[in-house]
Design an enzyme around this catalytic site. Structure first.
Site, PDB file in Angstrom:
ATOM      1  N   LYS A 215       0.922  -1.122   0.140  1.00  0.00           N
ATOM      2  CA  LYS A 215       0.146   0.064  -0.149  1.00  0.00           C
ATOM      3  C   LYS A 215       0.685   1.278  -0.003  1.00  0.00           C
ATOM      4  CE  LYS A 215      -3.378   2.771   0.537  1.00  0.00           C
ATOM      5  NZ  LYS A 215      -4.234   3.060  -0.796  1.00  0.00           N
ATOM      6  N   CYS A 269      -3.225  11.075   1.069  1.00  0.00           N
ATOM      7  CA  CYS A 269      -2.544   9.712   0.961  1.00  0.00           C
ATOM      8  C   CYS A 269      -1.412   9.932   0.507  1.00  0.00           C
ATOM      9  CB  CYS A 269      -3.595   9.036  -0.056  1.00  0.00           C
ATOM     10  SG  CYS A 269      -5.452   8.826   0.346  1.00  0.00           S
TER      11      CYS A 269
HETATM   12  N1  SAJ Z   1      -1.564  14.818  -8.976  1.00  0.00           N
HETATM   13  C1  SAJ Z   1      -0.557  15.573  -9.672  1.00  0.00           C
HETATM   14  N2  SAJ Z   1      -0.272  14.987 -10.962  1.00  0.00           N
HETATM   15  C2  SAJ Z   1      -0.738  14.044 -11.353  1.00  0.00           C
HETATM   16  C3  SAJ Z   1      -1.489  12.986 -10.441  1.00  0.00           C
HETATM   17  C4  SAJ Z   1      -1.806  13.954  -9.343  1.00  0.00           C
HETATM   18  O1  SAJ Z   1      -0.264  16.594  -9.204  1.00  0.00           O
HETATM   19  O2  SAJ Z   1      -0.406  13.452 -12.593  1.00  0.00           O
HETATM   20  C5  SAJ Z   1      -1.869  15.363  -7.686  1.00  0.00           C
HETATM   21  C6  SAJ Z   1      -3.336  15.730  -7.521  1.00  0.00           C
HETATM   22  O3  SAJ Z   1      -3.777  16.722  -8.094  1.00  0.00           O
HETATM   23  C7  SAJ Z   1      -3.565  15.473  -6.104  1.00  0.00           C
HETATM   24  C8  SAJ Z   1      -2.436  14.621  -5.654  1.00  0.00           C
HETATM   25  O4  SAJ Z   1      -1.507  14.432  -6.626  1.00  0.00           O
HETATM   26  O5  SAJ Z   1      -3.178  16.672  -5.420  1.00  0.00           O
HETATM   27  C9  SAJ Z   1      -3.001  13.016  -5.447  1.00  0.00           C
HETATM   28  O6  SAJ Z   1      -4.118  12.874  -6.161  1.00  0.00           O
HETATM   29  P1  SAJ Z   1      -4.218  11.622  -7.057  1.00  0.00           P
HETATM   30  O7  SAJ Z   1      -5.357  11.426  -7.726  1.00  0.00           O
HETATM   31  O8  SAJ Z   1      -2.748  10.972  -7.378  1.00  0.00           O
HETATM   32  O9  SAJ Z   1      -4.317  10.344  -5.717  1.00  0.00           O
HETATM   33  P2  SAJ Z   1      -5.693  10.494  -4.491  1.00  0.00           P
HETATM   34  O10 SAJ Z   1      -4.825  10.837  -3.445  1.00  0.00           O
HETATM   35  O11 SAJ Z   1      -6.858  10.886  -4.731  1.00  0.00           O
HETATM   36  O12 SAJ Z   1      -5.660   8.691  -4.483  1.00  0.00           O
HETATM   37  C10 SAJ Z   1      -4.227   8.004  -4.299  1.00  0.00           C
HETATM   38  C11 SAJ Z   1      -4.586   6.821  -5.155  1.00  0.00           C
HETATM   39  N3  SAJ Z   1      -3.196   6.021  -5.103  1.00  0.00           N
HETATM   40  C12 SAJ Z   1      -2.514   6.077  -6.537  1.00  0.00           C
HETATM   41  O13 SAJ Z   1      -3.145   6.140  -7.484  1.00  0.00           O
HETATM   42  C13 SAJ Z   1      -1.323   4.980  -6.547  1.00  0.00           C
HETATM   43  C14 SAJ Z   1      -5.723   5.927  -4.796  1.00  0.00           C
HETATM   44  O14 SAJ Z   1      -5.613   4.649  -5.578  1.00  0.00           O
HETATM   45  C15 SAJ Z   1      -5.369   5.417  -3.269  1.00  0.00           C
HETATM   46  O15 SAJ Z   1      -6.422   4.694  -2.957  1.00  0.00           O
HETATM   47  C16 SAJ Z   1      -5.374   6.648  -2.509  1.00  0.00           C
HETATM   48  O16 SAJ Z   1      -4.472   7.446  -2.959  1.00  0.00           O
HETATM   49  C17 SAJ Z   1      -5.242   6.372  -1.013  1.00  0.00           C
HETATM   50  O17 SAJ Z   1      -6.438   6.534  -0.479  1.00  0.00           O
HETATM   51  O18 SAJ Z   1      -4.263   5.671  -0.687  1.00  0.00           O
END
Ligand code: SAJ
Length: 433
Positions: A215, A269
């Site tokens: 995780k 996360c």
């Molecule tokens: N972000 C970027 N650039 C990207 C992708 C994301 O700047 O290319 C930013 C987003 O704007 C945000 C942050 O990163 O601020 C996190 O967003 P996210 O969509 O990457 O992730 P979360 O926090 O919504 O969900 C993540 C997911 N983990 C992965 O994709 C590996 C989800 O599958 C998990 O279940 C979740 O964390 C968790 O609860 O752990």
């Protein structure tokens, strides 16, 4: 728990993960007791309502509560399966705090009986499931505990993390593959049998420690890759390049997939979980630690660049577009957009407005700053500088004709067709960056 009857389930913690999980398990026909420390949360759910925002969750909770399959309480009760989904924050030194997990273990220990399955879902540092197991063993010396007895254990204990994406939780809870980490292989089999009742994705069994690390690795992987994109955007600013064009071109390589730069990394996360690995192995994690620094540093880069843009146009009205931590949801926890907008609010006050369609009102840090909360149409009519901080769809669809005359700092690359500020402005901004 006989295999032919549906187990009764107690879900401990009714937050962003616990409540959807409880509702999905109830929809599969199990009788579910949702346990939470907040009487307000318990009362809300028992009215068939919800206290969090998640697509389609309101209808699902209303239905399973009405059918008597889901109820909530502040008091624990016996059940066949216990699912623990409580917070695991970190402290100011980025040390993980598993006190909520251990408190949940203490809460359920008195009602555990032979045949019960205890499943920890909360994102946890490696070894947490064993610590919870040891605590239960201390509280219940009458029970034969997995990993501590040579005989057949009375109960089963496993670690089974979720990996759902906020905004798609109900779909991903069912369809995502899942790690099933047993304290023993027998524990993994018991937990697997439970998840197969409502998970269509592949349930892969392993041991608890590997599942805990998996995780953390998933989110650390994403954080490091976002940091690479953010570092590229800072370099591109310095060189007067369009980072979005460079990434679009580079990603045409069959084995390159650069993620999207943004104003930083938000949520509870991706910005948190990598620290659990760093805390476990501080000398061996320079890359993960540095990536955290790059992503947190990006917020300050965006503030500096936005300030330079606004100061170069002293008569301009400014609109910050977005406060949420990511697109199309109403979650403002640990949001880099909120950090940037609040820093700009302190400097530009009544020259500035904020557009956040997912907020009914501006967060408390904007009180008395003179900043107004407006919608995208008013921003397009009244503001000269648009600072895109969140890639909400309602911003993405604004046609070029309505923004061609604006000065735009797009931290999310939602408007690829936006005329870039003149090269001299770009050079000026780059120097400021
Ligand atoms: N972000 C970027 N650039 C990207 C992708 C994301 O700047 O290319 C930013 C987003 O704007 C945000 C942050 O990163 O601020 C996190 O967003 P996210 O969509 O990457 O992730 P979360 O926090 O919504 O969900 C993540 C997911 N983990 C992965 O994709 C590996 C989800 O599958 C998990 O279940 C979740 O964390 C968790 O609860 O752990």
């Amino acid at each position: 728990m006989k295999s032919d009857t549906k187990p009764s389930v107690c879900v401990v913690g009714l937050g962003y993960i616990g409540l959807p999980t409880a509702a999905v398990i109830a929809r599969a026909g199990c009788k579910v007791l949702g346990l939470d420390v907040s009487q307000r949360v318990v009362d809300t759910i028992n009215r068939g309502e919800i206290h969090i925002e998640e697509v389609d969750l309101d209808g699902l909770v209303q239905g399973v509560v009405a059918r008597g399959l889901l109820s909530a309480s502040v008091e624990v009760a016996p059940a066949d399966v216990f699912v623990i989904a409580v917070p695991t924050p970190f402290d100011k030194d980025h040390a993980p705090d598993i006190s909520y997990v251990l408190a949940a273990g203490r809460t359920i220990a008195p009602v555990l009986k032979a045949g019960d399955v205890v499943i920890l879902e909360s994102t946890s540092p490696v070894g947490t499931t064993e610590k919870m197991r040891d605590m239960i063993a201390q509280m219940r010396p009458d029970l034969k505990i997995p990993g501590l007895t040579r005989e057949t254990p009375d109960i089963s204990i496993a670690y089974c993390p979720e990996r759902v994406l906020p905004g798609r939780i109900l779909e991903e809870l069912i369809n995502n593959d899942r790690s099933i980490g047993g304290i023993t292989p027998r524990c993994a089999r018991k937990a697997l049998a439970f998840y197969k009742r409502f998970v269509r994705g592949e349930c892969v069994t392993t041991d608890a420690r590997a599942a805990e690390m998996t995780k953390l690795v998933e989110n650390a992987y994403r954080d490091v890759n976002i940091a690479f994109a953010n570092e590229l955007s800072i370099v591109a600013d310095r060189m007067g390049l369009d980072v979005w064009e460079v990434i679009r071109l580079a990603n045409r390589h069959p084995r390159v997939n650069i993620l999207s730069p943004g104003p930083g990394v938000g949520g509870h996360c991706i910005a948190v979980d990598p620290w659990f690995i760093v805390h476990s192995a501080p000398e061996e994690t320079p890359l993960i630690r540095t990536a955290r620094g790059v992503n947190d540093g990006k917020m300050h880069h965006v503030v500096a660049k936005a300030e330079a843009l606004v100061e170069a146009h002293p008569d301009a009205r400014i609109a910050c577009l977005g406060l949420a931590f990511k697109a199309n949801i109403d979650d403002f926890r640990e949001s880099p957009a909120r950090f940037v907008a609040s820093r700009l609010a302190r400097k530009f006050g009544d020259r500035m407005s904020v557009v956040e369609p997912y907020a009914a009102e501006l967060p408390i840090e904007f009180t008395d700053t003179g900043v107004t909360h407006i919608d995208i149409d008013e921003a397009l009519e009244t503001c000269d500088v648009l600072i895109v901080l969140v890639d909400h769809d309602v911003f993405r669809v604004v046609p070029l004709a309505e923004r061609a005359d604006k000065l735009v700092y797009d931290t999310r690359g939602i408007w690829a067709d936006q005329p870039r500020v003149g090269r001299e402005d770009a050079a000026k901004l780059a120097l400021a960056g």
